[in-house]
Every structure is written in structure tokens, then in C-alpha cells.
Enzyme design. Structure first.
Site, PDB file in Angstrom:
ATOM      1  N   SER A 102       0.813  -1.221   0.000  1.00 23.39           N
ATOM      2  CA  SER A 102       0.000   0.000   0.000  1.00 23.39           C
ATOM      3  C   SER A 102       0.843   1.266   0.000  1.00 23.39           C
ATOM      4  O   SER A 102       0.351   2.337   0.324  1.00 23.39           O
ATOM      5  CB  SER A 102      -0.900   0.011   1.245  1.00 23.39           C
ATOM      6  OG  SER A 102      -0.081   0.040   2.416  1.00 23.39           O
ATOM      7  N   ASN A 113       7.164   2.388   4.019  1.00 23.05           N
ATOM      8  CA  ASN A 113       8.256   3.370   3.973  1.00 23.05           C
ATOM      9  C   ASN A 113       7.794   4.660   3.325  1.00 23.05           C
ATOM     10  O   ASN A 113       8.285   5.743   3.653  1.00 23.05           O
ATOM     11  CB  ASN A 113       9.445   2.803   3.192  1.00 23.05           C
ATOM     12  CG  ASN A 113      10.286   1.868   4.034  1.00 23.05           C
ATOM     13  OD1 ASN A 113      10.032   1.704   5.226  1.00 23.05           O
ATOM     14  ND2 ASN A 113      11.286   1.263   3.428  1.00 23.05           N
ATOM     15  N   SER A 114       6.861   4.528   2.392  1.00 18.69           N
ATOM     16  CA  SER A 114       6.390   5.733   1.699  1.00 18.69           C
ATOM     17  C   SER A 114       5.855   6.760   2.688  1.00 18.69           C
ATOM     18  O   SER A 114       6.095   7.960   2.536  1.00 18.69           O
ATOM     19  CB  SER A 114       5.287   5.368   0.704  1.00 18.69           C
ATOM     20  OG  SER A 114       5.788   4.487  -0.273  1.00 18.69           O
ATOM     21  N   ARG A 134      25.397   9.506  -0.682  1.00 19.24           N
ATOM     22  CA  ARG A 134      25.174   8.843   0.616  1.00 19.24           C
ATOM     23  C   ARG A 134      26.200   7.772   0.939  1.00 19.24           C
ATOM     24  O   ARG A 134      26.572   7.592   2.095  1.00 19.24           O
ATOM     25  CB  ARG A 134      23.787   8.206   0.632  1.00 19.24           C
ATOM     26  CG  ARG A 134      22.739   9.235   0.809  1.00 19.24           C
ATOM     27  CD  ARG A 134      21.380   8.636   0.938  1.00 19.24           C
ATOM     28  NE  ARG A 134      20.448   9.738   1.033  1.00 19.24           N
ATOM     29  CZ  ARG A 134      19.143   9.645   0.860  1.00 19.24           C
ATOM     30  NH1 ARG A 134      18.617   8.473   0.590  1.00 19.24           N
ATOM     31  NH2 ARG A 134      18.365  10.684   0.977  1.00 19.24           N
TER      32      ARG A 134
HETATM   33  C1  LIG Z   1      12.474   7.038   6.766  1.00 17.43           C
HETATM   34  C2  LIG Z   1      12.518   7.071   5.278  1.00 17.43           C
HETATM   35  C3  LIG Z   1      12.596   8.285   4.622  1.00 17.43           C
HETATM   36  C4  LIG Z   1      12.633   8.324   3.222  1.00 17.43           C
HETATM   37  N1  LIG Z   1      12.646   9.533   2.599  1.00 17.43           N
HETATM   38  C5  LIG Z   1      12.564   9.568   1.246  1.00 17.43           C
HETATM   39  C6  LIG Z   1      12.421  10.801   0.563  1.00 17.43           C
HETATM   40  O1  LIG Z   1      12.378  11.866   1.172  1.00 17.43           O
HETATM   41  N2  LIG Z   1      12.325  10.766  -0.784  1.00 17.43           N
HETATM   42  C7  LIG Z   1      12.355   9.605  -1.508  1.00 17.43           C
HETATM   43  O2  LIG Z   1      12.263   9.644  -2.739  1.00 17.43           O
HETATM   44  N3  LIG Z   1      12.471   8.431  -0.869  1.00 17.43           N
HETATM   45  C8  LIG Z   1      12.557   8.385   0.471  1.00 17.43           C
HETATM   46  N4  LIG Z   1      12.654   7.180   1.103  1.00 17.43           N
HETATM   47  C9  LIG Z   1      12.560   5.955   0.304  1.00 17.43           C
HETATM   48  C10 LIG Z   1      11.116   5.765  -0.144  1.00 17.43           C
HETATM   49  O3  LIG Z   1      10.254   6.193   0.873  1.00 17.43           O
HETATM   50  C11 LIG Z   1      10.808   4.329  -0.481  1.00 17.43           C
HETATM   51  O4  LIG Z   1      11.799   3.777  -1.285  1.00 17.43           O
HETATM   52  C12 LIG Z   1       9.485   4.249  -1.244  1.00 17.43           C
HETATM   53  O5  LIG Z   1       8.502   4.934  -0.516  1.00 17.43           O
HETATM   54  C13 LIG Z   1       9.098   2.818  -1.455  1.00 17.43           C
HETATM   55  O6  LIG Z   1       7.779   2.787  -1.898  1.00 17.43           O
HETATM   56  P1  LIG Z   1       7.102   1.398  -2.210  1.00 17.43           P
HETATM   57  O7  LIG Z   1       5.678   1.695  -2.497  1.00 17.43           O
HETATM   58  O8  LIG Z   1       7.897   0.677  -3.218  1.00 17.43           O
HETATM   59  O9  LIG Z   1       7.257   0.562  -0.855  1.00 17.43           O
HETATM   60  P2  LIG Z   1       6.713   0.892   0.604  1.00 17.43           P
HETATM   61  O10 LIG Z   1       6.247   2.275   0.710  1.00 17.43           O
HETATM   62  O11 LIG Z   1       7.725   0.454   1.563  1.00 17.43           O
HETATM   63  O12 LIG Z   1       5.421  -0.037   0.699  1.00 17.43           O
HETATM   64  C14 LIG Z   1       5.534  -1.441   0.771  1.00 17.43           C
HETATM   65  C15 LIG Z   1       4.182  -1.998   1.138  1.00 17.43           C
HETATM   66  O13 LIG Z   1       4.191  -3.421   1.048  1.00 17.43           O
HETATM   67  C16 LIG Z   1       3.649  -3.972   2.243  1.00 17.43           C
HETATM   68  N5  LIG Z   1       4.158  -5.335   2.418  1.00 17.43           N
HETATM   69  C17 LIG Z   1       5.441  -5.748   2.598  1.00 17.43           C
HETATM   70  N6  LIG Z   1       5.473  -7.095   2.716  1.00 17.43           N
HETATM   71  C18 LIG Z   1       4.195  -7.528   2.592  1.00 17.43           C
HETATM   72  C19 LIG Z   1       3.570  -8.803   2.660  1.00 17.43           C
HETATM   73  N7  LIG Z   1       4.257  -9.952   2.860  1.00 17.43           N
HETATM   74  N8  LIG Z   1       2.227  -8.879   2.508  1.00 17.43           N
HETATM   75  C20 LIG Z   1       1.474  -7.765   2.327  1.00 17.43           C
HETATM   76  N9  LIG Z   1       2.020  -6.522   2.280  1.00 17.43           N
HETATM   77  C21 LIG Z   1       3.353  -6.418   2.406  1.00 17.43           C
HETATM   78  C22 LIG Z   1       4.104  -2.993   3.296  1.00 17.43           C
HETATM   79  O14 LIG Z   1       3.419  -3.144   4.518  1.00 17.43           O
HETATM   80  C23 LIG Z   1       3.767  -1.692   2.562  1.00 17.43           C
HETATM   81  O15 LIG Z   1       2.380  -1.451   2.583  1.00 17.43           O
HETATM   82  C24 LIG Z   1      12.629   7.120   2.491  1.00 17.43           C
HETATM   83  C25 LIG Z   1      12.569   5.901   3.154  1.00 17.43           C
HETATM   84  C26 LIG Z   1      12.502   5.866   4.531  1.00 17.43           C
HETATM   85  C27 LIG Z   1      12.436   4.549   5.222  1.00 17.43           C
END
Ligand SMILES: Cc1cc2nc3c(=O)[nH]c(=O)nc-3n(C[C@H](O)[C@H](O)[C@H](O)COP(=O)(O)OP(=O)(O)OC[C@H]3O[C@@H](n4cnc5c(N)ncnc54)[C@H](O)[C@@H]3O)c2cc1C
Length: 496
Positions: A9, A38-39, A278
Site C-alpha cells: 500500500s 516506507n512511503s 550517501r
Molecule cells: C524514513 C525514510 C525516509 C525516506 N525519505 C525519502 C524521501 O524523502 N524521498 C524519496 O524519494 N524516498 C525516500 N525514502 C525511500 C522511499 O520512501 C521508499 O523507497 C518508497 O517509498 C518505497 O515505496 P514502495 O511503495 O515501493 O514501498 P513501501 O512504501 O515500503 O510499501 C511497501 C508496502 O508493502 C507492504 N508489504 C510488505 N510485505 C508484505 C507482505 N508480505 N504482505 C502484504 N504486504 C506487504 C508494506 O506493509 C507496505 O504497505 C525514504 C525511506 C525511509 C524509510
């Protein structure tokens, strides 16, 4: 209508759903609440060339070529240039779509987008919202647009249902920890990274590499798993304080890294000083800590710190960490981001039919050997739109429900290490500085356990996560040994 199941999500999964809204029957599976990702934690913002007006102090206005060049330079030219160009060119259009839907980013008093600066960017091009709450505001905004999505929260995806090379659904543990299967015409893996494989991490508690492990078990190709980004500045508030991220935007606003004697540690280490890429900054911080120093962010040059970074300031106050009098925040590096992942083409297709991957779990080639700050929200947004377009245009639309086979019931017993032990050993072997000998010892240790196939009778989430983490650790260790030269975030000491 196609039946689409999205695992995750965060910004990537939610944005795919946004572009499918009303045109497909979409279910989002997420392990915790909708907000656990993380988002939601992203602080700094989204990097994008938004046709901003020429900024007074800048010689050159920002442009796509400059954003591409910065991304390639931070990635040590290990990136796939075409993927970078796609992200840099298409990302701003997705951001504009969101602005048109009502998303608000921070603006200056004259109403222009207020662009921030972060490490290794040669222009102020970071859009932010709510100061340091960009991820929360952006992801919540996208969630609010999803009126037609079926949500399966507190639902743990276990494996893909695969039939003749095509993914037909997902097996999962429901809210009562019962095993279930959901069928789908198309599955989108958007499960994020692997942060909790390491002791110190900025990542949300749900991020345990499950999606990467699912893809490995299903036979997907992975790439660049040796490239892990360690962020230089996680809060070091002692054992009882969760080590939240202290955004790079704080250094962009003027903070510098110092030791306990107020001696700047980046002088002489990079021409970009505290705003070096970084991997460079993390190695210097790590080296200083190993030498017995305590490292701080000196925020005395940051104007109005609490107004610029309200969420960080509030967290420090809640945890009685003085920063107002001392003007210093204690920090340490920690696991932050996975550059590698499940290999995809530009539309998110993986090796398996009907399976797409997007966001941090995917390898598109944009980040190279080291991700440029604020490029991952941009990657999630831009590639999510491509995935949605591909799903809508892919011809095949078989009625999956009739073809689903139940997941084979295998009661293969798993033999798993203690989680704390796994995480400690992984941190030692696959952290900021790596030694081939230590990695080989780690592989030997891992080989004494059984974790390659999930025990289909197991309904213990902690154990399943541990099995997934073992599989991910093994994959990273193999990739780290295979790359015999240091590059970007993969830093290998020579054999002794
Ligand atoms: C503290 C922090 C600050 C950051 N700041 C920035 C920033 O300022 N700018 C930037 O560009 N990036 C930043 N990043 C990186 C960026 O936030 C992430 O790389 C990006 O949001 C990832 O998005 P995503 O949708 O791929 O994954 P996520 O947002 O991590 O979402 C993954 C989803 O999958 C779900 N999930 C995982 N495993 C399972 C499972 N087995 N079954 C069901 N659901 C599952 C999780 O619960 C979550 O809902 C930051 C990261 C962190 C941790």
C-alpha cells in the site's frame, strides 16, 4: 474488468491503483494498516524538474539533463541511462496529475513550488509537503483518491500461485492467520525493500523483504542485490529510542556532520562535503564511529529548524533529546534502501507472465550503485503509471478464477535461526564495509538452516518473515561475493 491484486500500500502500489481506478477490479493487500509503509515515512521529498522559475541565486535554471546527470553520477554510472531518462521525464507528469487532483506541495510566499536541496543534486529540485512530512501527505493523498479499491489490511502475502509460467493469484494469511488464496488476472508486487534484515534501519516495521523472497521462490530474475543504501544519519538516541531518519534535507538546509569535539568530519573527504553521495558520507560516519567517536549533526546554521522540520523536532522533544540548546543531534548510519530487486522492463513486467513489480521491490536500473536522494518516490510514481498502462493495454484477460490451482500443500519443515542472531550476523557481513572472508563465513552459517520453501502449514508470521529474510540475505551474500570490485554502495575490502 480485469481482476488486479496489488501487494503493498505504499506510493508505488497505491499509484498503480490510482491509474486503474474504475477501469479494473483492484484489491490491495497490505501486511499492517494501510499507513504502514516506507512511503509514509519519507521526509525529504520528491526530486523533479517542474519547470520552476529560475531561482535567484542559481546560475542555470534546472533541466532534465542535469537531473539525469546527477542521478548517473551518484549511481557511479552503473545505472541504465534510458530508465533514468524515462523517470526524470515522466515523473513530473505524474506529479502534475496529482497536483491537478488537489495534492498540495509546499510553496514560497509568492506561490511557487518551494524546491529544496539534497545531497548530490546540483539544483534545488526537491518538492516537499508539510516540511518533512512529504511521504505521509503524498501517500495519504493517493489513498484518499482510491474509492473503488478493496482493501485487505493485516493480510500477509506468502507466495504467488504460479501455473505454467503465469501468476494466477496470491496466497496469504488473513487477519485470523488462516491461509487463503486470492485469484487474479494480473498481480502487482509493490512490497518495498528489506530494511529489517539489518540491526539499524530507517524502515517501517513491515519491511522484511517478503516480496523479494516471494519472487525468488517463484523463479523471477533479480539484479543488483549487492547494492544496499545505508543512510548516514539515523537518530542515535540510545537503545530505548527508535532510530528515526534525520533527513538529508537537514544537511541541504545547512547542517554539517561533526564529532564530539565539533570537528567537521567531511572536510577533505569529498569536494561536496556534507552533501556528497550517501555511500561516501555513510562510510566516513561509519569509520569515525568505529574509531570511537560520537557523531552529530550540527544544526546551528539551519534557520528555524523546528518550523522547517516539524516532525523531526517533535520526535526529538518527545524523546527528551536536546537539540535546541546544544544545536546538535546524535546520529549513526543505518540500512535505508535497496537499489536492486526484481528485474523488470520499463512497464514493470517481470519474467513471469501476469506478474509486475514496481517501486523499491523492483529493479528498473534507475538507481545504479547508489540512489540519488529523493529519486525513489519519483521512481515509484513514474513507473506505477507505466504498470497501470501496461495492465490496461495487455491483451490477455483470462478469467483467472477458473484456472487457479490451490497452492501445493507442502509441509516441508523449516529450520530457522533466531531473528536477532540473523540480523546481527547480516549487519556484520553485509553492512557498509564488507570482507569476502566474513561473507563466506556468513554463507556457511546460513547453509546450516532450511528456509528455501515456506512450510505450508506454518501460520506464524514471525517465522515466515525470518525465512524470507534468510532467503534475501543469502541472495545478497551471493551477489556481494560475485562482485569482486567495490562500486558505489558495495564496498569490499581486499582479501587479507
Ligand atoms: C524514513 C525514510 C525516509 C525516506 N525519505 C525519502 C524521501 O524523502 N524521498 C524519496 O524519494 N524516498 C525516500 N525514502 C525511500 C522511499 O520512501 C521508499 O523507497 C518508497 O517509498 C518505497 O515505496 P514502495 O511503495 O515501493 O514501498 P513501501 O512504501 O515500503 O510499501 C511497501 C508496502 O508493502 C507492504 N508489504 C510488505 N510485505 C508484505 C507482505 N508480505 N504482505 C502484504 N504486504 C506487504 C508494506 O506493509 C507496505 O504497505 C525514504 C525511506 C525511509 C524509510
Amino acid at each position: 474488468m480485469k481482476k488486479v491484486v496489488i501487494v503493498g500500500s505504499g506510493i508505488a502500489g497505491a499509484t498503480v491503483a490510482l491509474y486503474l481506478e474504475g477501469q479494473a477490479d483492484v484489491t490491495i493487500i497490505c501486511k499492517g494498516n494501510q499507513e504502514d509503509s516506507n512511503s509514509m515515512l519519507a521526509q525529504g521529498g520528491v526530486a523533479a524538474v517542474m519547470q520552476a522559475k529560475r531561482l535567484e541565486k542559481e546560475q542555470e535554471p534546472d533541466n532534465e539533463a542535469s537531473h539525469v546527470a546527477d542521478t548517473l553520477s551518484a549511481g557511479v554510472f552503473h545505472n541504465q541511462k534510458k530508465a533514468v531518462e524515462k523517470m526524470v521525464h515522466e515523473g513530473p507528469q505524474v506529479i502534475q496529475d496529482l497536483i491537478d487532483l488537489g495534492m498540495t506541495f509546499d510553496t514560497t510566499i509568492d506561490g511557487q513550488l518551494n524546491m529544496g536541496l539534497e545531497g548530490a543534486h546540483s539544483h534545488k529540485r526537491i518538492l516537499h509537503a508539510g516540511g518533512d512530512q512529504t511521504g505521509l501527505q503524498l501517500t495519504s493523498f493517493v489513498h484518499e483518491q482510491l474509492s473503488k479499491v478493496n482493501w485487505l489490511s493485516h493480510t500477509f502475502a506468502l507466495d504467488f500461485v504460479v501455473e505454467e509460467g503465469k501468476v494466477r493469484g496470491v496466497s496469504y494469511l488473513d487477519t485470523n492467520n488462516q491461509r487463503q488464496t486470492i485469484d487474479a488476472d494480473e498481480v502487482v508486487l509493490a512490497s518495498g525493500g528489506i530494511g529489517h534484515l539489518f540491526q539499524d534501519t530507517s524502515n517501517d516495521q513491515t519491511i522484511t523483504g517478503d516480496g523479494i523472497a516471494m519472487a525468488i521462490r517463484a523463479g523471477c530474475d533479480l539484479s543488483d542485490m549487492e547494492f544496499l543504501q545505508f543512510h548516514p544519519s539515523l537518530l542515535d538516541g540510545g537503545k530505548k529510542v527508535h532510530p528515526i531518519l534525520i533527513s538529508e534535507a537537514v544537511r541541504g538546509a545547512g547542517a554539517i556532520l561533526v564529532d564530539e569535539n565539533d570537528c567537521p568530519i567531511m572536510v577533505g573527504r569529498s569536494s561536496k562535503l556534507d552533501l556528497a553521495p550517501r555511500d561516501v558520507v555513510s562510510r566516513v560516519v561509519n569509520e569515525q564511529i568505529q574509531a570511537g567517536h560520537q557523531i552529530y549533526l550540527d544544526i546551528s546554521r539551519v534557520t528555524n529548524f523546528s518550523q522547517q522540520f516539524p516532525a523531526i523536532a517533535s520526535y526529538l522533544k518527545q524523546n527528551n533529546i536536546d537539540f535546541e540548546t546544544s544545536q546538535r543531534i546524535p546520529i549513526k548510519p543505518g540500512m535505508h534502501f535497496l537499489m536492486g530487486g526484481v528485474k523488470t522492463d520499463f512497464s514493470g513486467h517481470t519474467k513471469l507472465g501476469n506478474l509486475y513489480a514496481v517501486g523499491e521491490v523492483a529493479f528498473t536500473g534507475v538507481h545504479g550503485a547508489n540512489r540519488l536522494a529523493s529519486n525513489s518516490l519519483l521512481e515509484g510514481l513514474s513507473f506505477a503509471r507505466s504498470v497501470a498502462d501496461a495492465i490496461l493495454s495487455d491483451k490477455e484477460n483470462s478469467s483467472a478464477s477458473e484456472q487457479v490451482q490451490q497452492v501445493t500443500q507442502s509441509s516441508t519443515k523449516m529450520r530457522l535461526p533466531n531473528r536477532a542472531d540473523l540480523v546481527k550476523r547480516t549487519s556484520d557481513a553485509l553492512g557498509i564495509i564488507r570482507k569476502p572472508e566474513t561473507i563466506r563465513q556468513f554463507q556457511d552459517w546460513l547453509s546450516t538452516f532450511d528456509y528455501h520453501i515456506l512450510d505450508q502449514t506454518c501460520t506464524n508470521r514471525h517465522q515466515i518473515e525470518t525465512a524470507n529474510l534468510c532467503l534475501v540475505a543469502e541472495t545478497i551474500a551471493n551477489a556481494a561475493l560475485a562482485r569482486t570490485q567495490s562500486l558505489g554502495a558495495h564496498y569490499l575490502l581486499p582479501e587479507e
